[in-house]
Write a protein that holds these residues in place. Structure first.
Motif, short mmCIF file in Angstrom:
data_model
loop_
_atom_site.label_atom_id
_atom_site.label_comp_id
_atom_site.label_asym_id
_atom_site.label_seq_id
_atom_site.Cartn_x
_atom_site.Cartn_y
_atom_site.Cartn_z
N HIS A 23 93.45 15.56 -6.24
CA HIS A 23 94.57 16.48 -6.02
C HIS A 23 94.03 17.65 -5.22
N ALA A 41 92.02 11.58 2.94
CA ALA A 41 92.35 10.39 2.17
C ALA A 41 91.30 9.30 2.41
N LEU A 66 90.97 6.76 -0.70
CA LEU A 66 92.31 6.50 -1.23
C LEU A 66 92.92 5.32 -0.48
N TYR A 68 98.33 7.00 -1.12
CA TYR A 68 98.28 8.39 -1.57
C TYR A 68 99.64 9.02 -1.31
N ARG A 69 99.80 10.21 -1.82
CA ARG A 69 101.05 10.94 -1.65
C ARG A 69 100.75 12.32 -1.07
N LEU A 103 97.77 16.77 -1.53
CA LEU A 103 97.31 15.41 -1.27
C LEU A 103 96.88 14.85 -2.62
N LEU A 104 97.63 13.84 -3.07
CA LEU A 104 97.39 13.25 -4.39
C LEU A 104 97.05 11.78 -4.24
N GLY A 105 96.09 11.32 -5.01
CA GLY A 105 95.73 9.91 -4.97
C GLY A 105 94.81 9.53 -6.11
N GLY A 106 94.45 8.26 -6.13
CA GLY A 106 93.57 7.75 -7.17
C GLY A 106 94.31 7.16 -8.35
#
Length: 112
Positions: free
Chosen positions: A37, A71, A76, A80-81, A101-104
């Motif tokens: 994040h 990313a 990622l 990802y978002r 930036l969100l991922g995982g």
């Protein structure tokens, strides 16, 4: 100016920086919503998307290229978002344009 993100960018408030260039500053969110994040913040103070001007379009493109590169760096590979909140009803808590930036992990839609 009493802007939290401006103070983080200038180093007055500490952060866990992961990337910086002449246009952006990226750091880990202190309250992560995902294993990865990150907050991508333009160094130029812009209050929100509502305050973007024609001259900012290259900056916004640059931010998305930074997000793509991060990313990849954070592996990622499964997706990802990228999130931007605008205004009170949109959930914007800091009045400085920024992108999450969100991922995982997997995400649902709608987000809630």
């Amino acid at each position: 100016m009493d802007c939290l993100f401006c103070k983080i960018v200038e180093g007055t408030i500490p952060s866990e920086k992961v990337f910086e260039d002449e246009f952006t500053y990226v750091f880990k969110d202190v309250n992560p919503e995902a294993p990865v994040h990150l907050l991508i913040v333009p160094k130029k103070h812009i209050t929100s998307v509502d305050y973007l001007e024609e001259k900012d379009k290259e900056l916004i493109g640059h931010i998305f290229l930074v997000a793509k590169n991060l990313a990849k760096e954070f592996k990622l590979n499964n997706g990802y978002r990228i999130v931007n909140n605008t205004g009170e009803d949109g959930g914007q808590s800091v009045k400085h344009l920024h992108f999450h930036l969100l991922g995982g992990r997997s995400f649902n839609w709608p987000p809630g």
